[in-house]
Write a protein that holds these residues in place. Structure first.
Motif: not given
Lengths: 280, 280
Positions: A16-17, A131, A227-228
């Motif tokens: 991921g990020l 992300s 953000s999530s």
């Protein structure tokens, strides 16, 4: 400062990020490093390979780790321990394993019995409200704090190797206990994220187009509300006791300011603000 | 969009960060404008003159305003009404007067009886945690919202002239009632500043070197805690009822999240965060 990473074989599990940014930063700073990557999403793996964050990808954990000097678990915090358990049979005795989870006490407590002194908990204080590997940047960790959480069980060669890796990425490694890390994380990372979500909600309640009417203070303070919510709910919950403690303190301070405003006591309001004044 | 400012005579009373930035922006966008400035601090006046924010300075309010088409009161909010009262004898009937105070309901209510329909309340949604003319920037207002608060008593030529001035500065003028402005300001400006002070205090409580251990979310969310506690205490107090209302809402949301964390209900935590989620 320990080993430098150049020339080592590195496995990054989770592209991921953060995982992909580690790959990009490593390829730039230590070009002789061989990096193999693994992600349960074929799209993320493809993207990481395409942007050059890894030299190759694999679908098999066994293959990813069996030749690696360093294994970096860069998956969400609720899967770190499962990944550690799954790779055990393939990790070499002289390989160091680290993670990048935003909470450390539970992860270290559960990973150490599995991996022993080869495991070193880690947390880069860097990231983004975006992300996925497409948001990865090679300079993500430049000058950023990177907290490492060794315990009495940690082997010194493993700590040296992870410290060297972090320094190679351009970050500033420092050591802290898992418990102290989580107390700090609650106030320096969890709380600012939580407040960003709350502030965005309070602003939007009155004005759905809040952003258009606001200046820099609202924009900066709500940036990470992009953000999530699910990722952050998991991080907050995993550090629940410390976050609750930080919230009790925050609510008490807000109540004091509210009471001083209700009493029209400007001097007391100024005094309460001054407790958080950061001189330039 | 009304008059453009070029060629007008402008008086700026108060040559701090905002007053001096207005001067710099005007000189760049409307070079034929003649600007006279006034500040009770000789040092600020000298600095504003030296950086080219004004063409000349004076110590006399009478001289500053008697030939001006537009008079901008850019002093702290607790002195705007006093300044308006002091300049009345010298303001021409065809001159427009505005201010830049961060609260509007009281200022407009007290300035209108003094200056009549020539007065237009204003509030640029731009600024900095720094202060004074040495921090002034000609691009301070570029693309920033600039809220104007006309009332039924406001003369249309005055509103046109101030609207033109604001547009010349590069800002985006929009109209809103003084009461609605203050309700918005409480949530979009006062609250983010207040939370920045509180977050900085909560972070420093555990770690006096919080900044060194923190990432971007803490840094961005506490940036404006470098602002003056006294200035912000005055702004919060002047908008007390709305700020108290915003605080009650904020405290209730924090309490809900804390209770969901205590109940280990991750799904509910995520739901509460989602109310403030700002999609990218």
């Amino acid at each position: 400062m320990g080993d430098t990473a150049d020339g080592q074989s590195i496995a990054i599990i989770g592209l991921g990020l953060i995982g992909s940014s580690i790959g990009l930063a490593l390829k730039r700073a230590a070009p002789r490093t061989r990096i193999v990557g693994l992600d349960r999403s074929p799209t993320s793996a493809d993207t990481a390979l395409r942007i050059g964050a890894v030299d190759r990808v694999t679908e098999h954990g066994s293959e990813a780790v069996q030749r690696s000097d360093v294994i970096i678990i860069a998956t969400p915090i609720d899967t770190v321990v499962d990944v550690a358990g799954a790779i055990i049979p393939y990790v070499r005795d002289d390989a160091a394993v680290t993670d990048v989870g935003g909470t450390k006490e539970r992860i270290v407590r559960e990973c150490e019995p599995l991996l022993g002194g080869r495991f070193v908990g880690g947390h880069p204080m860097a990231g983004s409200e975006r992300s996925g590997p497409s948001a990865a940047r090679p300079d993500m960790f430049r000058h950023a704090p990177w907290l490492l959480t060794p315990t009495p069980a940690t082997q010194s060669w493993a700590l040296d190797r992870i410290t060297g890796l972090v320094a190679t990425l351009g970050a500033r490694p420092s050591y802290i206990s898992p418990a102290q890390h989580d107390r700090l994380q609650a106030r320096l990372s969890a709380l600012p994220h939580l407040l960003a979500f709350v502030l965005a909600a309070v602003g939007q309640q009155l004005d759905t187009n809040a952003a258009a009417h606001s200046g820099g203070s609202f924009r900066d303070a709500t940036r990470v509300a992009r953000s999530s919510p699910d990722v952050w709910a998991a991080i907050l919950a995993d550090n629940g006791a410390n976050v609750v403690d930080a919230l009790i303190d925050t609510e008490a301070r807000l109540r004091s300011i509210r009471e001083a405003l209700n009493a029209r006591n400007i001097d007391h309001v100024a005094e309460l603000l001054r407790e958080g004044h950061t001189p330039s």
